[in-house]
Design a protein around this motif. Structure first.
Motif, PDB file in Angstrom:
ATOM      1  N   PRO A 292     -53.221   5.721  26.089  1.00 32.57           N
ATOM      2  CA  PRO A 292     -53.417   6.985  25.378  1.00 32.57           C
ATOM      3  C   PRO A 292     -52.688   6.972  24.043  1.00 32.57           C
ATOM      4  O   PRO A 292     -51.628   6.354  23.916  1.00 32.57           O
ATOM      5  CB  PRO A 292     -52.834   8.038  26.320  1.00 32.57           C
ATOM      6  CG  PRO A 292     -52.106   7.324  27.369  1.00 32.57           C
ATOM      7  CD  PRO A 292     -52.459   5.879  27.330  1.00 32.57           C
ATOM      8  N   MET A 293     -53.272   7.633  23.047  1.00 40.33           N
ATOM      9  CA  MET A 293     -52.698   7.635  21.700  1.00 40.33           C
ATOM     10  C   MET A 293     -52.062   8.980  21.370  1.00 40.33           C
ATOM     11  O   MET A 293     -51.129   9.063  20.617  1.00 40.33           O
ATOM     12  CB  MET A 293     -53.820   7.406  20.682  1.00 40.33           C
ATOM     13  CG  MET A 293     -54.435   6.047  20.778  1.00 40.33           C
ATOM     14  SD  MET A 293     -53.294   4.919  20.049  1.00 40.33           S
ATOM     15  CE  MET A 293     -54.170   3.409  20.255  1.00 40.33           C
ATOM     16  N   VAL A 294     -52.671  10.040  21.887  1.00 42.65           N
ATOM     17  CA  VAL A 294     -52.250  11.388  21.512  1.00 42.65           C
ATOM     18  C   VAL A 294     -51.878  12.144  22.776  1.00 42.65           C
ATOM     19  O   VAL A 294     -52.597  12.078  23.767  1.00 42.65           O
ATOM     20  CB  VAL A 294     -53.430  12.119  20.827  1.00 42.65           C
ATOM     21  CG1 VAL A 294     -53.063  13.544  20.520  1.00 42.65           C
ATOM     22  CG2 VAL A 294     -53.824  11.400  19.567  1.00 42.65           C
ATOM     23  N   PHE A 295     -50.750  12.836  22.746  1.00 47.12           N
ATOM     24  CA  PHE A 295     -50.330  13.600  23.922  1.00 47.12           C
ATOM     25  C   PHE A 295     -50.317  15.087  23.592  1.00 47.12           C
ATOM     26  O   PHE A 295     -49.917  15.479  22.510  1.00 47.12           O
ATOM     27  CB  PHE A 295     -48.928  13.171  24.354  1.00 47.12           C
ATOM     28  CG  PHE A 295     -48.879  11.759  24.822  1.00 47.12           C
ATOM     29  CD1 PHE A 295     -49.071  11.447  26.153  1.00 47.12           C
ATOM     30  CD2 PHE A 295     -48.679  10.722  23.928  1.00 47.12           C
ATOM     31  CE1 PHE A 295     -49.060  10.138  26.587  1.00 47.12           C
ATOM     32  CE2 PHE A 295     -48.663   9.407  24.343  1.00 47.12           C
ATOM     33  CZ  PHE A 295     -48.853   9.125  25.681  1.00 47.12           C
ATOM     34  N   ALA A 296     -50.777  15.906  24.551  1.00 41.91           N
ATOM     35  CA  ALA A 296     -50.718  17.353  24.355  1.00 41.91           C
ATOM     36  C   ALA A 296     -50.573  18.006  25.717  1.00 41.91           C
ATOM     37  O   ALA A 296     -50.972  17.432  26.733  1.00 41.91           O
ATOM     38  CB  ALA A 296     -51.980  17.849  23.668  1.00 41.91           C
ATOM     39  N   PHE A 337     -49.953  20.659  32.471  1.00 42.55           N
ATOM     40  CA  PHE A 337     -49.998  19.201  32.513  1.00 42.55           C
ATOM     41  C   PHE A 337     -49.756  18.618  31.136  1.00 42.55           C
ATOM     42  O   PHE A 337     -50.150  19.193  30.132  1.00 42.55           O
ATOM     43  CB  PHE A 337     -51.371  18.729  32.997  1.00 42.55           C
ATOM     44  CG  PHE A 337     -51.653  19.109  34.410  1.00 42.55           C
ATOM     45  CD1 PHE A 337     -51.129  18.362  35.444  1.00 42.55           C
ATOM     46  CD2 PHE A 337     -52.407  20.228  34.701  1.00 42.55           C
ATOM     47  CE1 PHE A 337     -51.355  18.723  36.754  1.00 42.55           C
ATOM     48  CE2 PHE A 337     -52.646  20.600  36.009  1.00 42.55           C
ATOM     49  CZ  PHE A 337     -52.118  19.840  37.039  1.00 42.55           C
ATOM     50  N   ARG A 338     -49.105  17.459  31.123  1.00 42.83           N
ATOM     51  CA  ARG A 338     -48.960  16.677  29.892  1.00 42.83           C
ATOM     52  C   ARG A 338     -50.080  15.653  29.930  1.00 42.83           C
ATOM     53  O   ARG A 338     -50.114  14.818  30.829  1.00 42.83           O
ATOM     54  CB  ARG A 338     -47.607  15.963  29.929  1.00 42.83           C
ATOM     55  CG  ARG A 338     -47.281  15.288  28.643  1.00 42.83           C
ATOM     56  CD  ARG A 338     -46.505  16.245  27.797  1.00 42.83           C
ATOM     57  NE  ARG A 338     -46.533  15.857  26.406  1.00 42.83           N
ATOM     58  CZ  ARG A 338     -46.589  16.754  25.432  1.00 42.83           C
ATOM     59  NH1 ARG A 338     -46.660  18.019  25.695  1.00 42.83           N
ATOM     60  NH2 ARG A 338     -46.566  16.371  24.187  1.00 42.83           N
ATOM     61  N   CYS A 339     -51.002  15.721  28.982  1.00 44.81           N
ATOM     62  CA  CYS A 339     -52.176  14.847  29.055  1.00 44.81           C
ATOM     63  C   CYS A 339     -52.151  13.828  27.925  1.00 44.81           C
ATOM     64  O   CYS A 339     -51.711  14.135  26.816  1.00 44.81           O
ATOM     65  CB  CYS A 339     -53.450  15.661  28.921  1.00 44.81           C
ATOM     66  SG  CYS A 339     -53.518  16.953  30.138  1.00 44.81           S
ATOM     67  N   VAL A 366     -49.433  21.773  20.704  1.00 46.45           N
ATOM     68  CA  VAL A 366     -49.552  20.916  19.535  1.00 46.45           C
ATOM     69  C   VAL A 366     -49.581  19.446  19.975  1.00 46.45           C
ATOM     70  O   VAL A 366     -48.689  19.008  20.690  1.00 46.45           O
ATOM     71  CB  VAL A 366     -48.322  21.121  18.626  1.00 46.45           C
ATOM     72  CG1 VAL A 366     -48.445  20.275  17.386  1.00 46.45           C
ATOM     73  CG2 VAL A 366     -48.194  22.578  18.261  1.00 46.45           C
ATOM     74  N   PRO A 367     -50.587  18.681  19.560  1.00 49.07           N
ATOM     75  CA  PRO A 367     -50.636  17.268  19.956  1.00 49.07           C
ATOM     76  C   PRO A 367     -49.536  16.465  19.265  1.00 49.07           C
ATOM     77  O   PRO A 367     -49.138  16.784  18.154  1.00 49.07           O
ATOM     78  CB  PRO A 367     -51.996  16.799  19.456  1.00 49.07           C
ATOM     79  CG  PRO A 367     -52.693  17.997  18.970  1.00 49.07           C
ATOM     80  CD  PRO A 367     -51.706  19.061  18.722  1.00 49.07           C
ATOM     81  N   ASN A 385     -42.769  14.299  24.667  1.00 45.21           N
ATOM     82  CA  ASN A 385     -42.758  15.714  24.346  1.00 45.21           C
ATOM     83  C   ASN A 385     -41.522  15.978  23.499  1.00 45.21           C
ATOM     84  O   ASN A 385     -40.434  15.558  23.882  1.00 45.21           O
ATOM     85  CB  ASN A 385     -42.671  16.485  25.665  1.00 45.21           C
ATOM     86  CG  ASN A 385     -42.883  17.967  25.464  1.00 45.21           C
ATOM     87  OD1 ASN A 385     -42.832  18.448  24.335  1.00 45.21           O
ATOM     88  ND2 ASN A 385     -43.089  18.682  26.536  1.00 45.21           N
ATOM     89  N   PRO A 386     -41.643  16.660  22.356  1.00 47.80           N
ATOM     90  CA  PRO A 386     -40.473  16.863  21.498  1.00 47.80           C
ATOM     91  C   PRO A 386     -39.272  17.458  22.240  1.00 47.80           C
ATOM     92  O   PRO A 386     -38.129  17.167  21.913  1.00 47.80           O
ATOM     93  CB  PRO A 386     -40.979  17.830  20.432  1.00 47.80           C
ATOM     94  CG  PRO A 386     -42.436  17.620  20.394  1.00 47.80           C
ATOM     95  CD  PRO A 386     -42.862  17.234  21.773  1.00 47.80           C
ATOM     96  N   SER A 387     -39.541  18.281  23.274  1.00 45.88           N
ATOM     97  CA  SER A 387     -38.405  18.900  23.962  1.00 45.88           C
ATOM     98  C   SER A 387     -37.633  17.897  24.831  1.00 45.88           C
ATOM     99  O   SER A 387     -36.557  18.201  25.323  1.00 45.88           O
ATOM    100  CB  SER A 387     -38.867  20.099  24.800  1.00 45.88           C
ATOM    101  OG  SER A 387     -39.909  19.720  25.647  1.00 45.88           O
TER     102      SER A 387
END
Length: 595
Positions: A292-296, A337-339, A366-367, A385-387
């Motif tokens: 996967p390249m992008v997480f959201a 969910f974190r996808c 935000v992706p 995830n930024p957090s």
């Protein structure tokens, strides 16, 4: 077996492969006049509306040539860079590929990357020049490009038009004469590759497979090697427009298997099917895991729908093996969910499909991409995830993923494309003129910068001519900081992002301005702040809605009015402490369209 041909169709998006597939089905009389419609194989409403292929589709055609019967298994593939995973799976099940190039647009980035995928698997390539009926077609120039690219002879290129049907019989003859028949031993132990699966609410899961060696019969006991589960083959058969049941599927053929599987996790795409009593010695190699390249984050609007969302996602993953997800909780949005997605278009499609196919309304955060954070004690943490970013006092440095981006465009747009890429922290590596007016630019740039709006901007500045393709190369150290957003002093974790320090002030200011437009006004004042650590770098205020409390107070002393205003002020203050701010869905997506 000598009369079976397995082939797929590869091309850049919008070069006419679905239309050409329609003509092939029509000429081989696989579909009747009544079943005929445009883009027969694109059976999702979403695919028809947008005019793109999202899912690979397999279908078997019967073809008669010189009195001999041939079985042609066609797999139609998507053309968009986000779905190249689908293409790699289709290619693994074939011996040949039709490479389709639009005669008016020439070779574009995705054509090249799909071609390399096919060459890695040693497929026989048949070049087809499509859309020859268009007034803007440039057959001679584009033929030169194809000859340069794959080194074939000019006479090997088949001119065709999916719209008028010109050249379709030549293509069918070329498939039979040029593509090799599948190799395999029908008497060896069963060895079959699962290349796709779909969920049916009545029958359970359909597994689509290609038999490499051996044969499978109805009612036999089979085993999936990777999951080590055993099943009875309740029904097997061939893939026509509708599945067609048969008693046996033999080596070299493509078919489907129903065995009453209800749990999505039991069918892994790329798994090997074999017999329980006579298993094959080795599993099929060369199948790659998806990156996967992008997480959201995807969260249900109503927290009670969490379990239902989980079921919907699992059914969706069957049909789209490139979707990865794991549970996550957020202070602002509850459980979700974190996808992981392959790109922004993929993310948009998944969200649409959840709404259409399963009736789930979801909020998407935000992706972002995944980073590697190195701590002072030498440990490495993956940050999706930024957090999750560790405390700055324990952090040594952060690395971000870099990609190699390949842009092919007309030469007049080179300046603007370079400006765009360098503005996104890109480094120009190479520039090659493919023809007098077509340039290939190669950049190395951070994936995080491409995620948001890069593709849209690229299309805008090049008037839709530039095509773009990328693949990941490595992780590099970078000066990143975490940008937090606060409403009334409370941090909204769903809106925080990791961003390069040079861009942080600019980005923070724009986000605050954007949120000020989008947040509905309340009875109390809302402070929107962007902060890096404890330092506030931008602020906007959404003014309170005021009721005119002095309206009923006419005449008399000023202190009477003052008293009413003071009372209102107290109320507003109290309200601000208990009042919570509802964030609309478009506020989360606004971050993407900040410019």
């Amino acid at each position: 077996m000598k009369n079976i041909r397995n082939f797929c169709i590869i091309a850049h998006i919008d070069h006419g492969k679905s239309t050409l597939a329609d003509r092939l089905l029509e000429y081989t009389q696989t579909i009747t006049k009544r079943e005929q419609q445009d883009q027969v194989l694109d059976d999702m409403d979403l695919e028809r509306e947008r005019g793109i292929t999202i899912k690979s589709k397999a279908i078997k055609m019967n073809y008669l040539l010189n009195g001999e019967k041939y079985a042609l298994n066609l797999i139609d593939t998507p053309g968009h860079v986000d779905f190249s995973y689908e293409v790699s799976r289709s290619i693994a099940a074939c011996e040949g590929a039709l490479l389709i190039v639009d005669a008016s647009q020439g070779i574009q980035a995705q054509t090249i990357s799909n071609l390399y995928l096919a060459l890695e698997h040693d497929l026989e390539i048949i070049p087809v020049l499509n859309k020859m009926d268009l007034p803007g077609a440039m057959p001679e120039e584009v033929k030169d490009q194809i000859v340069d690219l794959i080194g074939c002879k000019r006479e090997d290129i088949i001119p065709a038009s999916g719209k008028t049907g010109h050249g379709v019989t030549d293509i069918l003859e070329a498939i039979v004469s040029r593509i090799p028949a599948p190799k395999g031993d029908p008497d060896a132990p069963l060895q079959a590759l699962i290349f796709d699966s779909v969920f049916n609410s009545f029958r359970g899961i359909y597994a689509y497979f290609r038999v490499i060696n051996g044969k499978i019969r109805k009612g036999e006991k089979v085993k999936f090697v990777a999951t080590e589960k055993e099943y009875f083959a309740e029904e097997i058969g061939f893939l026509r427009l509708k599945p067609e049941a048969h008693n046996e599927v033999s080596a070299g053929d493509v078919g489907y298997l129903i065995s009453g599987i209800k749990d999505a996790r039991e069918v892994k795409v790329g798994d090997t099917i074999t017999h329980v009593d006579r298993p094959c010695q080795e599993i099929i190699q060369g199948f790659e895991d998806v990156k996967p390249m992008v997480f959201a984050g995807i969260f249900p609007v109503d927290t009670e729908d969490y379990e239902e969302l989980r079921n919907s996602m699992e059914k969706l993953r069957l049909n789209d093996a490139s979707l990865t997800f794991e549970p996550e909780s957020s202070a602002a949005l509850g459980f979700g969910f974190r996808c992981g997605f392959l790109g922004m278009l993929h993310m948009e499609i998944i969200q649409e499909r959840l709404e259409r196919e399963f009736g789930m309304t979801v909020i998407t955060t935000v992706p972002n991409v995944s980073y590697k954070a190195y701590l002072t004690n030498g440990e490495m943490v993956v940050v999706n995830n930024p957090s999750d970013l560790p405390d700055p006092s324990k952090l040594s440095y952060v690395e971000e993923p870099f990609i190699k981006a390949q842009v092919i465009s007309k030469s007049e747009y080179v300046g603007q494309i370079m400006n765009l890429c360098i503005g996104k922290r890109g480094i120009l590596v190479n520039q090659v003129y493919l023809t007098t007016d077509r340039v290939e630019l190669v950049f190395e740039m951070p994936l995080g910068e491409v995620v948001f709006d890069f593709f849209d901007k690229l299309k805008t500045i090049s008037k839709g001519y530039a095509s773009f393709d990328y693949h990941p190369i490595d992780y590099r150290e970078s000066n990143l900081s975490k940008l937090d957003l606060m409403l009334n002093g409370e941090q909204v974790d769903a809106l925080s992002s990791l961003i390069h320090r040079d861009h942080a002030y600019d980005f923070g200011k724009k986000i605050c301005e954007k949120l000020k437009e989008l947040l509905p006004r309340q009875q109390f004042e809302i402070a929107i702040q962007a902060a890096i650590g404890a330092k506030i770098i931008a602020r906007e205020t959404v003014k309170a809605l005021r009721k005119d409390v002095t309206a009923k107070c006419y005449g008399g002393d000023i202190s009477r009015k003052r008293k009413l205003l003071e009372k209102q002020k107290e109320g507003k203050k109290r309200m601000r402490q208990v009042g919570s701010v509802e964030i609309p869905q478009d506020a989360f997506m606004a971050v993407l369209k900040i410019d």
